[in-house]
Each structure stands twice: as structure tokens, then as C-alpha cells.
Design a protein around this motif. Structure first.
Motif, PDB file in Angstrom:
ATOM      1  N   ILE B 181      19.116 -64.774  -1.901  1.00 31.21           N
ATOM      2  CA  ILE B 181      19.544 -65.438  -0.660  1.00 31.21           C
ATOM      3  C   ILE B 181      20.453 -66.620  -1.001  1.00 31.21           C
ATOM      4  O   ILE B 181      21.511 -66.811  -0.388  1.00 31.21           O
ATOM      5  N   ARG B 184      23.813 -65.333  -2.132  1.00 36.19           N
ATOM      6  CA  ARG B 184      24.649 -64.867  -1.019  1.00 36.19           C
ATOM      7  C   ARG B 184      25.232 -66.042  -0.240  1.00 36.19           C
ATOM      8  O   ARG B 184      26.395 -66.006   0.178  1.00 36.19           O
ATOM      9  N   ALA B 191      27.703 -65.469   5.843  1.00 35.43           N
ATOM     10  CA  ALA B 191      26.867 -64.280   6.052  1.00 35.43           C
ATOM     11  C   ALA B 191      25.644 -64.600   6.906  1.00 35.43           C
ATOM     12  O   ALA B 191      25.175 -63.767   7.682  1.00 35.43           O
ATOM     13  N   TRP B 192      25.118 -65.809   6.753  1.00 32.52           N
ATOM     14  CA  TRP B 192      23.927 -66.191   7.521  1.00 32.52           C
ATOM     15  C   TRP B 192      24.190 -66.058   9.020  1.00 32.52           C
ATOM     16  O   TRP B 192      23.389 -65.497   9.754  1.00 32.52           O
ATOM     17  N   ARG B 193      25.326 -66.546   9.439  1.00 32.07           N
ATOM     18  CA  ARG B 193      25.646 -66.530  10.862  1.00 32.07           C
ATOM     19  C   ARG B 193      26.334 -65.235  11.295  1.00 32.07           C
ATOM     20  O   ARG B 193      26.056 -64.686  12.358  1.00 32.07           O
ATOM     21  N   GLU B 194      27.210 -64.739  10.443  1.00 30.44           N
ATOM     22  CA  GLU B 194      28.055 -63.614  10.847  1.00 30.44           C
ATOM     23  C   GLU B 194      27.478 -62.256  10.452  1.00 30.44           C
ATOM     24  O   GLU B 194      27.898 -61.233  10.980  1.00 30.44           O
ATOM     25  N   GLY B 195      26.559 -62.258   9.502  1.00 24.74           N
ATOM     26  CA  GLY B 195      26.053 -60.987   8.981  1.00 24.74           C
ATOM     27  C   GLY B 195      26.837 -60.551   7.756  1.00 24.74           C
ATOM     28  O   GLY B 195      27.889 -61.111   7.438  1.00 24.74           O
ATOM     29  N   ASN B 196      26.290 -59.551   7.057  1.00 22.37           N
ATOM     30  CA  ASN B 196      26.966 -59.037   5.858  1.00 22.37           C
ATOM     31  C   ASN B 196      28.260 -58.332   6.235  1.00 22.37           C
ATOM     32  O   ASN B 196      28.421 -57.863   7.358  1.00 22.37           O
ATOM     33  N   LEU B 219      17.846 -57.715   2.184  1.00 22.52           N
ATOM     34  CA  LEU B 219      18.999 -58.528   2.570  1.00 22.52           C
ATOM     35  C   LEU B 219      20.057 -57.724   3.316  1.00 22.52           C
ATOM     36  O   LEU B 219      21.046 -58.291   3.778  1.00 22.52           O
ATOM     37  N   PHE B 346      19.277 -71.301   3.075  1.00 25.68           N
ATOM     38  CA  PHE B 346      18.829 -70.702   4.328  1.00 25.68           C
ATOM     39  C   PHE B 346      19.684 -71.093   5.528  1.00 25.68           C
ATOM     40  O   PHE B 346      19.385 -70.755   6.653  1.00 25.68           O
TER      41      PHE B 346
END
Lengths: 496, 496
Positions: B181, B184, B191-196, B219, B346
Motif C-alpha cells: 500500500i 503504491r 490511486a487512493w482517490r482515483e483507483g488503479n 489491492l 493510507f
């Protein structure tokens, strides 16, 4: 096959290189100190909390000295315990009105001791058959309380449809994470291997526990893909808003991963209406997850289980034993209506390892984020078995009633704004004035040490928050708190 | 603000509704039973394991009876303990040669007892200042052993660059998950907000612990995006292969998330060569994660720390106390060279909540998957402080030497194929014949109960696997095991 020959000096070891265990005498030192501390806390003879700086504690506890030199046993341990117990927060003090963590029943501590000394990490049956059997029983007991079908004890019947499942895990955040992993594996079975496709959406109220948003972030789904379901002023989701939200999800080209409901909400302890939410999800084929970390224990009470009416319509439920089941942290259950959803959560095919091994038990390993897993069931079971399920229900009912009484008492007081009539054992209030005034009251309470309370953000404002966790808190404590608040109001009159 | 007025019957509660605690007498019952069991296990007077069917255990332990009726205390508890201790696996029995879990030092059990009865979930400083201080100290002690800069005790200095960080978590799988995590969030902060975005690749040997692949699946990165780095016949990664693998990653339009190395591998306990791997990652700007769950404890030993030469080049390190630091499961550390990588793992911004609260301590909450977190540091610290760091090093060295001796002894025996000279305390062997023959030997050993061994898949074949965890296992035990194997060979001659 590579056969590397190396020359090694043979050192024959016949005697243990470690000193003999001093388990019983050191245990006696620890137990005496703990017993004394708990007794004083219960008698309100010690502050709930007396915070001091981290560096001071590291120094006073002589942490570095013992790490270098060893020898923390006997008299040194006695001395250490005296110092350490001055650094704790005393959950057994009835002035503890803080975070949703149990003032644990001593059975939980006995379970932890047994688990820690035997060290049976039972996610593989061989590594703790008894501990695994206890977890299996505990999960079934919980499934029964939800209204789901317990798993068969005849292992030949495992694998078929028609019964529920679950796993004990190290906390509600992991349980919620596991629920969303299971939901994703159902909605997008190829995501495990192929990765996300940026086409999923989570439906949730804005007031769910932060672990839900954190789980979405961890899963790589993107926290922006959380669609907030409108709530009423108390924070209860409006079921009638769901068709509109779902239409928006579809219009955005997304597929719903799940709907998450609160039972109850973290901030003020209100319950989403599970039946209409569950019916909507059934109709639309949406995974329905209920975060009952705090509130699911009301399922034990004939008086309060109506708060979770419709929970059996859910696909998954988080239920923490370390909140309202008097168990030490951490011990949380993730339960599913259909065990297959959990058995296939972490990969596309279910891993019934036990058939390959021809073992007489059950491996929880394929169901857990953890690999090595403590014997969490033992901790909770020794509480359940000491009090009986009726004893646990008594506890829940007592705390919920006490909170209702406190609400009634406090709502009669001028200057106190109580935004929500409590449904559980969480009660929020606010004085007139700024957020800073609320926090100043909290600061003074914490410095004095008679009470420990938390604060929460609710409907855009800061509230102080009482959670009646301790089974020995009474209305007399509430009266003392009210008197203290009145004094604060007098002293800060016009200061807010 | 909604003010709902409801009528509630006021029930004044002045006396506790729960029975008085019987902590000391019940603790004495439990402790006596445990003490007796451990003594018998250490004397090899009980089998390591005697597996019986799950349904039988649920019945014999009368789990349902006590859950319904309560009353598991006093004489009933005494009886329960006798039954329960027949259902455990005895890690204190020197014939325990199984999974990589500690035969714990009693200090760990004392720590668990203190933690469970006081129940201080210290991820928020207020909820256990002493327990938080101990975790802070333990993390710093570990950082020092790695060669990284410990965090300042002067909290005013927190937040700047220039020091390491870490968190204790509920197991190595969670530590590995947290590492990826953090990686990433560094490589793809959005990525946390937008996604992979389906453009990341993990570089790893094929023989890493399954929690690495599981983390990639969780993940949402897609397990097919794991690029396997070639290894030699023992399973040690070939650093010279990395440029080629990286070129392939780039040719596939992907960005490396991280390189994961073993210290040591789960199956046979060999160590990847961290220095050349780390240098490559530094040059290429790739996150370097070392899974030292088992092997990082060799950092304590001047004799064996060369096995982790170059570990200081890593970005993150998993180090389990419940493996080679004699601590009860679970207690794992995730350490990072730069604390900021973990503080922002996070979410995009670091959450220094303690500044907002003006508290005198440190919140581990923003660093953990968990929200409520047990006082894991206490469990390990009471072992460290009893034995001292030199005592723990003695343990590691004793077990590694014993394993080398066992290898030397067993490699002289015809019919035994030992594929790898052990580097740690893991030793694999195989008899001539089929995989089924190996498993039949294991089955017989488990039924007899003198030894508990596991099996592993290595280079396409099934091996039996000895892990010398117990500090009282000696070469005499190895001789007894060899004699038993010889008998099996005689009895099954030609049967393989």
C-alpha cells in the motif's frame, strides 16, 4: 535437485540454552498488580487517564535499559508493573465514557493468556484443533443470532450451498475490508487475477466508519467512487433515495459493488433501516453489507433486536466482540449468509484444503486476510461461557437503558444540545458556542481524570460523545458529569 | 439540528448488574493447568499433537452448554481447562518442528494478559499512553537493528525527513500488505482517490510467501501483473536477471510497483542477496520491500546478520516478532526507511492528528490497516526485556546452528535427499519415491505424536520440512527422528 555439500562444525547441544521459566512467580506478580489496579479503578480511586509525554514514559519505564540488559523479572517486574499501570487508560473506571472498546470481562484476559502461552495459531486446523473448533462454534452461534444457517458439524457436508459462514479477524476494519473483498470477487470474479477495471461504485452513507473508505482505497477502487446515500438529520439513510443513486451509478457507467449500512453509526449510534435497504438490494442484485461492529450485539436482546430488523437480508455482517461483547481488543467477526462468498473471496476457486489433507477439521486460512491468526475465538468464548448468552444480553440492555436514562436526564438541562435521542449506548451533546468550547470542556475533563469522553463531528459541528461501555457506570456518574459541566458553563459563561 | 423528544421510562441503576469478578481464583485455575501442561510438554510427556474431529471437540468441550447457560468458572473452568489442553498443539514440546511460529517465552503471555485485562488499544495515544510508548520504543529498537534512523523522542521534531518509521500489526501478511500500500501511494499517489489504472507490475521471486500474491489480489492490481524473477536452484533470485525483467515490464507498458525479496524464503529458508537487489532498485528508483518475517531476527546476531547484508538499502521490511523473537502470535512489524512513506500510505496527506489534539504522544492509527489495535508492543517487549537483546540473539544463533548440525547429520544418511544446505533454521528433506510417500511419513509422524513436521512444495516436488523453532529441541531429538525415518524406510521399502 541441487545437493550442496558444505563443511559445518558440529556443536552438540544437549542442554537448553535458555534460563528456566519463571512463569508462575512472574505471573503472580503481574496478576497481583493487575488485580489491585482493576479494584482501584472500579472504586474510582484512580483517574481514568493521566496522560504524560511519550519520552517521559520511555524513560520512566526504563525501556532501553531492559532491552539491552534483560532481567525484567521478579523484583524488577514488580517495579515495572507499578510504573506501567500509571501509564494506562483505566477502562474499568466507571468514568470511562470513551471509544467503543470493552471494559473487558476477565474471561477475555484468561482466554488471551491461554492463547498466548499455548500459541496455537488455529487458521490451520493442525495448529490448534481446539481453538479452531471454538472459532467454528462461535461463528455458528453468531450465525444463529443473525438468523442465518450455521455450518454443518459433519464435515462431509461442507462445500454445498445452504449455510452461512464467517471468520474471526483482528478487528472490525479487517472485517469490513474482507466483506468488500468478498463482494468484489462476486461482482468481478476476474478482478483478483486481472485487476480492477475502474467500473465499480460503492453506495454508503457519509457517516460510515472510516474503515469503509479506507477499504475502498486499499482495494484500489478509488474513494471518489463512493456514492453517498442521502440521510435524514440523524444520519439514517433514506431508502427512498436509493433508486435515484443507483440510476446515477448506472448513468456513470458503473456497477454497484455493494451497499453499506450502519448498525449503528459511529458518531451518534443510530441504525439504518436494514429491511427496506435489504429488500432493495435483493431486488437489484446488490451486495448488502451491514457494519454492525458496535450494534450487532443487540441481536442477543429480545428488547433491542428490532433495531436490526431485516439484517438477515444482508450478504455480510461485521460484528465486533471487542465492542459490546465484553471481549478484549481485537476480536471481530465477519459473517456471510452464504459461506461460498467467503470461501471464494480471496481467489476464484474455493480452497478446501482440508479435503486434500484428509484432516478431521476445518481451515479458516482461506477466509482470512491474515495467515498466522491468534486464537481469537477463545478470548470471546471464555466471556460468553462465563456470562452465558443471557448475561451478554443483560449487559447490552443495561447499557442501552442507562444511555436512554442519561439522555432523558440531560435533555432537561438548559444549555445542553442533544441532537439525537440515543438508540444504543452512544450519546452526543454540545454546549452553546464554538467547537473550541466543546474541546476545551473535553480537555479539562481529561486533565482532571474523573471522566474520559471523546468528541465527534456531526452535521458539521463538534459534539462531545459519551459511550456507556463500562458495566458499572451508573446514573450517579452521569449526575457527577452534569455537575462538572454546569461548573464549566458557569466558569466560561460568555466565553464560548 | 434535530431535537427529537421521546418519552423514556427512567430506570435508576445504582448497583452493578454483573457478578463480581473472580479474576484471581479463575486465573489461578488457568495458570496451574497451563503450567502443568507446559512442564509436561517440555518433558516430552505429552504428544505434540493429537488431532480429533471438530465435532467431537465441540461436544467434549461442552461449548454449546456454557454458551447457553454460562457458569464457566471455578470447578467448571478447571474441568474445561483439562479438556481444552488435550486439544492443543504443544509448541513447547521439543518434537515441535512445524510452522514458523514461536514456542513463546512466558513474557509474551504476561504481556498478553496485561494487554487483555487493561484493554488499551493504543493506536490512539490517549487509549494507552504506556502501550503506545512501548510500541514507539520497539519500532525504534528495530529500526536501529536494521541500520535505519530511529524516530525522534522530541515530538516537536516529528514530520520532517531524515528518520525511519514503522508500525506493529496483526501479522506478517498485514505487514506485507501495508508495505505494498505504501509503495503504491508513492508510485501512484492518486490511486487512493482515483483507483488503479492497470499499469503497475510487481517483481518477485516465485517462492515468496503467499501473502505477497494475496496482497496484490487485494489491492486490485491483478495477480497476473506479478513478474517472476528467475532464481537459482535453491530459490535465490538472480540479480543479473533484473534488467531483463524490468525491460519486459516497460515493454508491456507497465511501471514497477516494487521488488519483493525473501529474507528468508518460506519453503527452504534461503536468503535473497539484498545488496545487489537493493542497489539495482536504488538505481532504477524502484521500491524495494524485504519480507524478513522469519529471517530479519538474524539482524540481532553478529554471526548471522551478514545474511541480510544490504537490508538498509530497502524501502520497507517486514519483521515478525511471533516467528524468531519468541513472541506469541500475532505481532509483526512493518518498518520503513523513510517514515513519510508510511505516514502517507493510507491517504495523500500525512495525518498528524496529534498536532490538532496537542497531545503529548503519537498516534499509530494513520499507519495501520487496523483501527482498534491491541497493545502488540507489550507482548514482544516483555520477552525482549526478560531475555535482553543478547538473549534473543543467542536463541537465533542456537537454532541456526542446531539446524546446520542436523543438516550435517542427516546429509550423511543414504536415502535422504536434502536439497538445500540450510541458511537459517529451516531444513527440508525427501525420501526416494513419490510425493505420496513423503506425505505418508508425515501422516504417521502426526498420528504417533512424537514429532510435528510440515511439508512444502519445492522445485516441483513434495518435501518434508523441519523448522527448529523450539529452544529445547536438541540433536538427540534429531537422532530420534532419524531412527523413526529409518524404520519407515524399512517398513515401506520398495513401496514408494
Amino acid at each position: 535437485m541441487v545437493m550442496t555439500k558444505v563443511t559445518i562444525t558440529l556443536i552438540h547441544i544437549t542442554t537448553p540454552s535458555l534460563p528456566p521459566m519463571t512463569f508462575r512467580s512472574d505471573l503472580d506478580i503481574v496478576a497481583t498488580a493487575l488485580d489491585h489496579q482493576v479494584a482501584r479503578a472500579r472504586a474510582r480511586a484512580v483517574p481514568v487517564l493521566a496522560q504524560r509525554p511519550l519520552a517521559t514514559l520511555i524513560d520512566e519505564l526504563r525501556l532501553d535499559h531492559f532491552a539491552r540488559q534483560g532481567g525484567l523479572e521478579g523484583a524488577a517486574l514488580h517495579d515495572f508493573m507499578g510504573r506501567y499501570l500509571k501509564t494506562i487508560i483505566n477502562l474499568h473506571q466507571p468514568g470511562y465514557l470513551g471509544h467503543q472498546v470493552a471494559a473487558p470481562h476477565p474471561g477475555a484476559a484468561l482466554g488471551a493468556l491461554i492463547d498466548a502461552l499455548t500459541n496455537n495459531p488455529m487458521a490451520i486446523y493442525e495448529m490448534g484443533p481446539g481453538a479452531a473448533a471454538i472459532e467454528y462454534f462461535v461463528i455458528n452461534w453468531m450465525l444463529e443470532k443473525v438468523g442465518w444457517t450455521p455450518a454443518p458439524l459433519d464435515l462431509e457436508r461442507l462445500g454445498a450451498a445452504g449455510y452461512g459462514g464467517g471468520v474471526l479477524t483482528h478487528g472490525g476494519s479487517l472485517a469490513n475490508l474482507t466483506a468488500l473483498i468478498a463482494a468484489r470477487s462476486k461482482v468481478r470474479p476476474d478482478a483478483w487475477r486481472e485487476g480492477n477495471r475502474d467500473d465499480l461504485a460503492l453506495l454508503a452513507p457519509g457517516n460510515n466508519h472510516y474503515s469503509i473508505e479506507r477499504a475502498v482505497g486499499i482495494l484500489g477502487l478509488g474513494t471518489r467512487n463512493i456514492y453517498q446515500v442521502p440521510t435524514d438529520a440523524r444520519g439514517v439513510m433514506d431508502p427512498d433515495a436509493l433508486p435515484r443513486i443507483l440510476a446515477q451509478v448506472h448513468a456513470d457507467g458503473r456497477t454497484p459493488l455493494a451497499l453499506v449500512a450502519n448498525a449503528c453509526s459511529t458518531a451518534v449510534g443510530v441504525h439504518d433501516r436494514l429491511r427496506p435497504l435489504g429488500e432493495f438490494c435483493r431486488t437489484e442484485g446488490i451486495w448488502f453489507h451491514v457494519d454492525g461492529a458496535h450494534g450487532a450485539s443487540a441481536l442477543l436482546s429480545p428488547e433491542y433486536r428490532h433495531l436490526l430488523d431485516g439484517v438477515e437480508l444482508a450478504d455480510s455482517l461485521t460484528w465486533d466482540a471487542h465492542k459490546m461483547l465484553r471481549t478484549s481488543a481485537v476480536c471481530a467477526a465477519l459473517l456471510v449468509r452464504d459461506h461460498r462468498a467467503l470461501d471464494s473471496a480471496f481467489s476464484q476457486e474455493a480452497s478446501y484444503l482440508f479435503h486434500d489433507k484428509e484432516q478431521p477439521g476445518f481451515d479458516f486460512l482461506p477466509r482470512a486476510v491474515e495467515c498466522t491468526k491468534s486464537g481469537l475465538g477463545l478470548k470471546f468464548y471464555l466471556v460468553l461461557a462465563a456470562l452465558g448468552e443471557r448475561g451478554l444480553a443483560d449487559y447490552v440492555e443495561r447499557q442501552y437503558r442507562l444511555t436512554a436514562d442519561a439522555y432523558r436526564r440531560m435533555s432537561g438541562i438548559e444549555d445542553l444540545d442533544l441532537p439525537v435521542a440515543p438508540e444504543s449506548n452512544i450519546l452526543c451533546f454540545r454546549l452553546p458556542g464554538t467547537d473550541a468550547r466543546q474541546l476545551e470542556l473535553r480537555r479539562q475533563l481529561l486533565v482532571e481524570g474523573d471522566f474520559y469522553v471523546t468528541s465527534t463531528q456531526f452535521q458539521g459541528q463538534r459534539y462531545l460523545r459519551l459511550v456507556f461501555m463500562n458495566p458499572e457506570t451508573t446514573l450517579d456518574d452521569v449526575e457527577r458529569l452534569i455537575a462538572r459541566i454546569r461548573r464549566f458553563v458557569r466558569e466560561t459563561h460568555g466565553a464560548g
